[in-house]
Design a protein around this motif. Structure first.
Motif, PDB file in Angstrom:
ATOM      1  N   CYS A 105       0.825  -1.214   0.000  1.00 42.57           N
ATOM      2  CA  CYS A 105       0.000   0.000   0.000  1.00 42.57           C
ATOM      3  C   CYS A 105       0.858   1.264   0.000  1.00 42.57           C
ATOM      4  CB  CYS A 105      -0.946  -0.006   1.206  1.00 42.57           C
ATOM      5  SG  CYS A 105      -2.270  -1.213   1.072  1.00 42.57           S
ATOM      6  N   SER A 106       1.994   1.234   0.678  1.00 44.43           N
ATOM      7  CA  SER A 106       2.901   2.384   0.649  1.00 44.43           C
ATOM      8  C   SER A 106       3.408   2.631  -0.772  1.00 44.43           C
ATOM      9  CB  SER A 106       4.083   2.172   1.606  1.00 44.43           C
ATOM     10  OG  SER A 106       3.650   2.257   2.939  1.00 44.43           O
ATOM     11  N   ALA A 108       1.663   1.962  -3.409  1.00 45.96           N
ATOM     12  CA  ALA A 108       0.518   2.552  -4.106  1.00 45.96           C
ATOM     13  C   ALA A 108       0.426   4.048  -3.813  1.00 45.96           C
ATOM     14  CB  ALA A 108      -0.777   1.847  -3.696  1.00 45.96           C
ATOM     15  N   ILE A 109       0.716   4.432  -2.580  1.00 47.46           N
ATOM     16  CA  ILE A 109       0.755   5.855  -2.227  1.00 47.46           C
ATOM     17  C   ILE A 109       1.792   6.568  -3.089  1.00 47.46           C
ATOM     18  CG2 ILE A 109       1.473   7.487  -0.423  1.00 47.46           C
ATOM     19  CD1 ILE A 109       0.237   5.520   1.612  1.00 47.46           C
ATOM     20  N   CYS A 112       0.620   6.902  -6.690  1.00 52.11           N
ATOM     21  CA  CYS A 112      -0.352   8.005  -6.810  1.00 52.11           C
ATOM     22  C   CYS A 112       0.369   9.354  -6.805  1.00 52.11           C
ATOM     23  CB  CYS A 112      -1.367   7.965  -5.667  1.00 52.11           C
ATOM     24  SG  CYS A 112      -2.601   6.681  -5.806  1.00 52.11           S
ATOM     25  N   GLU A 120      -5.371  11.841  -3.876  1.00 48.20           N
ATOM     26  CA  GLU A 120      -5.674  10.416  -3.807  1.00 48.20           C
ATOM     27  C   GLU A 120      -4.666   9.688  -2.923  1.00 48.20           C
ATOM     28  OE1 GLU A 120      -5.750  12.311  -6.444  1.00 48.20           O
ATOM     29  OE2 GLU A 120      -7.602  11.909  -7.551  1.00 48.20           O
ATOM     30  N   ALA A 121      -3.402  10.101  -2.981  1.00 46.02           N
ATOM     31  CA  ALA A 121      -2.379   9.506  -2.112  1.00 46.02           C
ATOM     32  C   ALA A 121      -2.699   9.794  -0.645  1.00 46.02           C
ATOM     33  CB  ALA A 121      -0.993  10.041  -2.475  1.00 46.02           C
ATOM     34  N   LEU A 124      -5.656   7.581   0.351  1.00 40.92           N
ATOM     35  CA  LEU A 124      -5.176   6.215   0.542  1.00 40.92           C
ATOM     36  C   LEU A 124      -4.441   6.088   1.872  1.00 40.92           C
ATOM     37  CD1 LEU A 124      -4.873   3.368  -0.549  1.00 40.92           C
ATOM     38  CD2 LEU A 124      -2.923   4.166  -1.915  1.00 40.92           C
ATOM     39  N   THR A 125      -3.657   7.090   2.229  1.00 41.43           N
ATOM     40  CA  THR A 125      -2.958   7.092   3.517  1.00 41.43           C
ATOM     41  C   THR A 125      -3.963   7.012   4.660  1.00 41.43           C
ATOM     42  OG1 THR A 125      -1.135   8.377   2.601  1.00 41.43           O
ATOM     43  CG2 THR A 125      -1.372   8.395   4.996  1.00 41.43           C
ATOM     44  N   PHE A 127      -6.967   5.725   4.616  1.00 46.48           N
ATOM     45  CA  PHE A 127      -7.574   4.394   4.684  1.00 46.48           C
ATOM     46  C   PHE A 127      -6.601   3.337   5.200  1.00 46.48           C
ATOM     47  CE2 PHE A 127     -10.899   6.134   1.849  1.00 46.48           C
ATOM     48  CZ  PHE A 127     -12.000   5.760   2.608  1.00 46.48           C
ATOM     49  N   ILE A 128      -5.328   3.452   4.849  1.00 46.04           N
ATOM     50  CA  ILE A 128      -4.339   2.496   5.349  1.00 46.04           C
ATOM     51  C   ILE A 128      -4.174   2.652   6.857  1.00 46.04           C
ATOM     52  CG2 ILE A 128      -1.906   1.806   5.266  1.00 46.04           C
ATOM     53  CD1 ILE A 128      -1.995   2.771   2.285  1.00 46.04           C
TER      54      ILE A 128
END
Length: 158
Positions: A105-106, A108-109, A112, A120-121, A124-125, A127-128
């Protein structure tokens, strides 16, 4: 020097924003993992996000969106390999799955952020961090309310 002829300050600022946001968001994820004393903590998550951002931003600047999509696919694969290194089998138990997923996931951040999708990053942070904190409480509650697992002796009798 070729650099002096090709340097574009606007592009540089764009890259700086991508790197800075990836670093900050990755560090936030890493701080939560460091607080819980996990193997991949502050530095690792910040570097994974920053590295993903750098590769995606570089591909986008050199060859546009099509190349950055290909690079994102390789980042996903490469970080999956990195995550596999933190998964350990300890007897019947497997440890490190959440750490591996968090590293993924990091990345993916970072992807983004490298694609200039900084909002969006950030989302996402959020939500993680929620998954690693709030859902941790839900898991504990569920585990405390599960019926006891049948023993091996009981299974043989049935």
């Amino acid at each position: 020097m070729h650099f002096l002829h090709t340097f574009d300050f606007q592009s540089f600022l764009d890259t700086f924003g991508s790197y800075l946001s990836a670093f900050i968001f990755g560090a936030l994820i890493g701080a939560e993992r460091q607080f819980r004393q996990r193997t991949a903590g502050l530095r690792t998550n910040a570097l994974v996000a920053l590295g993903a951002s750098a590769f995606v931003d570089l591909a986008q600047r050199i060859d546009g969106s099509a190349s950055s999509v290909r690079v994102i696919a390789y980042v996903v694969s490469g970080v999956g390999f990195l995550g596999a290194g933190v998964i350990m089998k300890d007897g019947p138990n497997v440890r490190g799955l959440n750490t591996a997923a968090t590293l993924w996931c990091s990345a993916a951040i970072g992807a983004c952020a490298g694609s200039d999708m900084i909002a969006e990053a950030g989302l996402l942070t959020f939500f993680i961090l929620t998954a690693n904190t709030v859902l941790r409480l839900a898991v504990k509650w569920i585990n405390n309310h599960l019926p006891p697992a049948p023993s091996a002796h009981n299974e043989q009798d049935e």
